[in-house]
Design a protein around this motif. Structure first.
Motif, PDB file in Angstrom:
ATOM      1  N   VAL A  42     -13.196   3.217  -7.528  1.00 49.08           N
ATOM      2  CA  VAL A  42     -12.081   4.983  -6.799  1.00 49.08           C
ATOM      3  C   VAL A  42     -11.098   4.408  -7.244  1.00 49.08           C
ATOM      4  O   VAL A  42     -10.404   5.687  -7.316  1.00 49.08           O
ATOM      5  N   LYS A  43     -10.242   3.903  -8.143  1.00 47.70           N
ATOM      6  CA  LYS A  43      -9.277   3.479  -8.509  1.00 47.70           C
ATOM      7  C   LYS A  43      -8.122   4.245  -9.281  1.00 47.70           C
ATOM      8  O   LYS A  43      -7.319   5.149  -8.964  1.00 47.70           O
ATOM      9  N   HIS A  44      -9.733   4.591 -10.105  1.00 46.88           N
ATOM     10  CA  HIS A  44      -9.024   6.046 -10.807  1.00 46.88           C
ATOM     11  C   HIS A  44      -8.640   7.450 -10.607  1.00 46.88           C
ATOM     12  O   HIS A  44      -8.241   8.348 -10.976  1.00 46.88           O
ATOM     13  N   LYS A  45      -9.453   7.590  -9.431  1.00 46.96           N
ATOM     14  CA  LYS A  45      -8.521   8.836  -8.398  1.00 46.96           C
ATOM     15  C   LYS A  45      -7.151   9.140  -7.853  1.00 46.96           C
ATOM     16  O   LYS A  45      -6.671   9.780  -7.272  1.00 46.96           O
ATOM     17  N   LEU A  46      -6.770   7.408  -7.968  1.00 46.74           N
ATOM     18  CA  LEU A  46      -5.229   7.835  -7.442  1.00 46.74           C
ATOM     19  C   LEU A  46      -3.634   7.402  -8.232  1.00 46.74           C
ATOM     20  O   LEU A  46      -3.883   7.061  -9.876  1.00 46.74           O
ATOM     21  N   ASP A  47      -3.293   7.671  -8.545  1.00 48.11           N
ATOM     22  CA  ASP A  47      -1.862   7.256  -9.039  1.00 48.11           C
ATOM     23  C   ASP A  47      -1.420   6.066  -9.410  1.00 48.11           C
ATOM     24  O   ASP A  47      -0.645   5.521  -9.934  1.00 48.11           O
ATOM     25  N   PHE A  48      -2.019   5.059  -9.281  1.00 52.88           N
ATOM     26  CA  PHE A  48      -1.660   4.055  -9.057  1.00 52.88           C
ATOM     27  C   PHE A  48      -2.683   3.049  -9.181  1.00 52.88           C
ATOM     28  O   PHE A  48      -3.008   1.766  -8.893  1.00 52.88           O
ATOM     29  N   ILE A 109      -0.073  -4.581  -4.371  1.00 54.16           N
ATOM     30  CA  ILE A 109       0.546  -5.074  -4.956  1.00 54.16           C
ATOM     31  C   ILE A 109       1.119  -4.660  -6.302  1.00 54.16           C
ATOM     32  O   ILE A 109       0.692  -4.246  -6.897  1.00 54.16           O
ATOM     33  N   ASP A 110       2.119  -4.335  -6.660  1.00 52.75           N
ATOM     34  CA  ASP A 110       2.645  -2.987  -8.338  1.00 52.75           C
ATOM     35  C   ASP A 110       2.387  -4.800  -8.865  1.00 52.75           C
ATOM     36  O   ASP A 110       3.294  -5.626  -9.043  1.00 52.75           O
ATOM     37  N   LYS A 111       2.076  -4.201  -9.494  1.00 52.95           N
ATOM     38  CA  LYS A 111       1.602  -5.046 -10.608  1.00 52.95           C
ATOM     39  C   LYS A 111       2.757  -5.728 -11.918  1.00 52.95           C
ATOM     40  O   LYS A 111       2.493  -6.453 -12.395  1.00 52.95           O
ATOM     41  N   ASN A 112       3.665  -4.435 -12.037  1.00 52.83           N
ATOM     42  CA  ASN A 112       5.079  -5.101 -12.351  1.00 52.83           C
ATOM     43  C   ASN A 112       5.619  -5.532 -12.363  1.00 52.83           C
ATOM     44  O   ASN A 112       6.655  -6.615 -12.705  1.00 52.83           O
ATOM     45  N   GLN A 114       5.429  -7.093  -9.022  1.00 51.59           N
ATOM     46  CA  GLN A 114       4.856  -8.185  -8.070  1.00 51.59           C
ATOM     47  C   GLN A 114       5.150  -8.225  -6.237  1.00 51.59           C
ATOM     48  O   GLN A 114       5.168  -9.079  -5.742  1.00 51.59           O
ATOM     49  N   LYS A 115       5.541  -6.866  -6.267  1.00 50.58           N
ATOM     50  CA  LYS A 115       6.113  -6.883  -4.728  1.00 50.58           C
ATOM     51  C   LYS A 115       4.962  -6.209  -4.314  1.00 50.58           C
ATOM     52  O   LYS A 115       4.131  -5.139  -4.664  1.00 50.58           O
ATOM     53  N   ILE A 116       4.611  -5.978  -2.780  1.00 55.46           N
ATOM     54  CA  ILE A 116       4.797  -5.414  -1.736  1.00 55.46           C
ATOM     55  C   ILE A 116       5.158  -4.083  -1.913  1.00 55.46           C
ATOM     56  O   ILE A 116       5.878  -3.815  -2.122  1.00 55.46           O
ATOM     57  N   LYS A 117       3.757  -2.831  -2.409  1.00 56.82           N
ATOM     58  CA  LYS A 117       3.477  -2.268  -2.562  1.00 56.82           C
ATOM     59  C   LYS A 117       3.387  -0.441  -0.959  1.00 56.82           C
ATOM     60  O   LYS A 117       2.734  -0.997  -0.817  1.00 56.82           O
ATOM     61  N   ARG A 118       4.196  -0.524  -0.270  1.00 56.19           N
ATOM     62  CA  ARG A 118       3.594   0.785   0.752  1.00 56.19           C
ATOM     63  C   ARG A 118       2.802   1.306   0.474  1.00 56.19           C
ATOM     64  O   ARG A 118       3.347   2.495  -0.416  1.00 56.19           O
ATOM     65  N   LEU A 119       1.596   1.620   0.720  1.00 57.56           N
ATOM     66  CA  LEU A 119       0.975   3.389   0.540  1.00 57.56           C
ATOM     67  C   LEU A 119       1.516   4.168   1.448  1.00 57.56           C
ATOM     68  O   LEU A 119       1.410   3.524   3.241  1.00 57.56           O
ATOM     69  N   ASP A 120       1.601   5.582   1.245  1.00 58.41           N
ATOM     70  CA  ASP A 120       0.696   5.803   2.512  1.00 58.41           C
ATOM     71  C   ASP A 120       0.309   5.613   3.474  1.00 58.41           C
ATOM     72  O   ASP A 120      -1.364   5.640   2.886  1.00 58.41           O
ATOM     73  N   GLU A 121       0.387   6.187   4.595  1.00 61.24           N
ATOM     74  CA  GLU A 121      -1.103   6.295   5.847  1.00 61.24           C
ATOM     75  C   GLU A 121      -2.284   7.084   5.061  1.00 61.24           C
ATOM     76  O   GLU A 121      -3.201   6.653   6.326  1.00 61.24           O
ATOM     77  N   ASN A 122      -1.546   8.487   4.936  1.00 65.49           N
ATOM     78  CA  ASN A 122      -3.089   8.982   4.186  1.00 65.49           C
ATOM     79  C   ASN A 122      -3.744   8.920   2.871  1.00 65.49           C
ATOM     80  O   ASN A 122      -4.274   9.304   2.428  1.00 65.49           O
ATOM     81  N   TRP A 123      -3.585   7.897   2.420  1.00 68.56           N
ATOM     82  CA  TRP A 123      -3.812   6.944   1.293  1.00 68.56           C
ATOM     83  C   TRP A 123      -5.577   7.284   1.029  1.00 68.56           C
ATOM     84  O   TRP A 123      -5.879   8.498  -0.135  1.00 68.56           O
ATOM     85  N   LEU A 124      -6.243   7.112   2.046  1.00 70.33           N
ATOM     86  CA  LEU A 124      -7.485   6.774   2.082  1.00 70.33           C
ATOM     87  C   LEU A 124      -8.178   8.746   1.917  1.00 70.33           C
ATOM     88  O   LEU A 124      -9.426   8.756   1.170  1.00 70.33           O
ATOM     89  N   SER A 125      -6.868   9.472   2.750  1.00 68.79           N
ATOM     90  CA  SER A 125      -7.623  11.000   2.134  1.00 68.79           C
ATOM     91  C   SER A 125      -8.004  11.194   0.816  1.00 68.79           C
ATOM     92  O   SER A 125      -8.594  12.462   0.427  1.00 68.79           O
ATOM     93  N   LEU A 126      -6.928  10.948   0.111  1.00 65.90           N
ATOM     94  CA  LEU A 126      -6.981  11.217  -1.615  1.00 65.90           C
ATOM     95  C   LEU A 126      -8.558  10.359  -2.205  1.00 65.90           C
ATOM     96  O   LEU A 126      -8.742  11.421  -3.111  1.00 65.90           O
TER      97      LEU A 126
END
Length: 127
Positions: A42-48, A109-112, A114-126
């Motif tokens: 599914v990751k190809h559907k997202l911006d990250f 985790i942001d790959k660049n 290496q810190k935790i990246k907060r996702l929008d709470e509605n990210w699953l709807s994407l």
């Protein structure tokens, strides 16, 4: 798209322990593998798509044994986010009976950085 991802595995000798059933450690490996496979699908559907998930916490309950030759169905799905934590269920079925139940908590985790990246709470709807 359904948020449920599943696959089947036929139980072979490599998964069997000295007690002649699937080794409990194998289920832990499958939990991580199916989570990664689901993300890859599914990751190809997202911006990250290049960022990664890191496992924080893992709870597993073994309900019934599975033996050589059995076929298991593994189902996984993300639950609603809990702040920066992303719960994920993984269920193992044999002959339509729940044999192992797992709940894991992940952080993104942001790959660049290496810190935790907060996702929008509605990210699953994407998805």
């Amino acid at each position: 798209m359904s948020l449920i991802f599943e696959k089947q595995i036929k139980i072979t000798e490599e998964y069997i322990d000295l007690n002649n059933h699937v080794n409990n450690v194998q289920y832990v490996k499958w939990v991580e593998e199916i989570a990664a496979e689901h993300w890859d699908s599914v990751k190809h559907k997202l911006d990250f798509p290049h960022d990664i998930w890191m496992l924080l916490d893992h709870h597993i309950q073994y309900k019934k044994q599975v033996y050589l030759g059995d076929i298991i169905t593994i189902k996984t799905y993300p639950k609603s986010p809990e702040g920066i934590r992303q719960p994920r269920k993984v269920e193992f079925y044999c002959n339509d009976v729940l044999v192992v139940d797992s709940l894991t908590l992940w952080v993104f985790i942001d790959k660049n950085t290496q810190k935790i990246k907060r996702l929008d709470e509605n990210w699953l709807s994407l998805l």
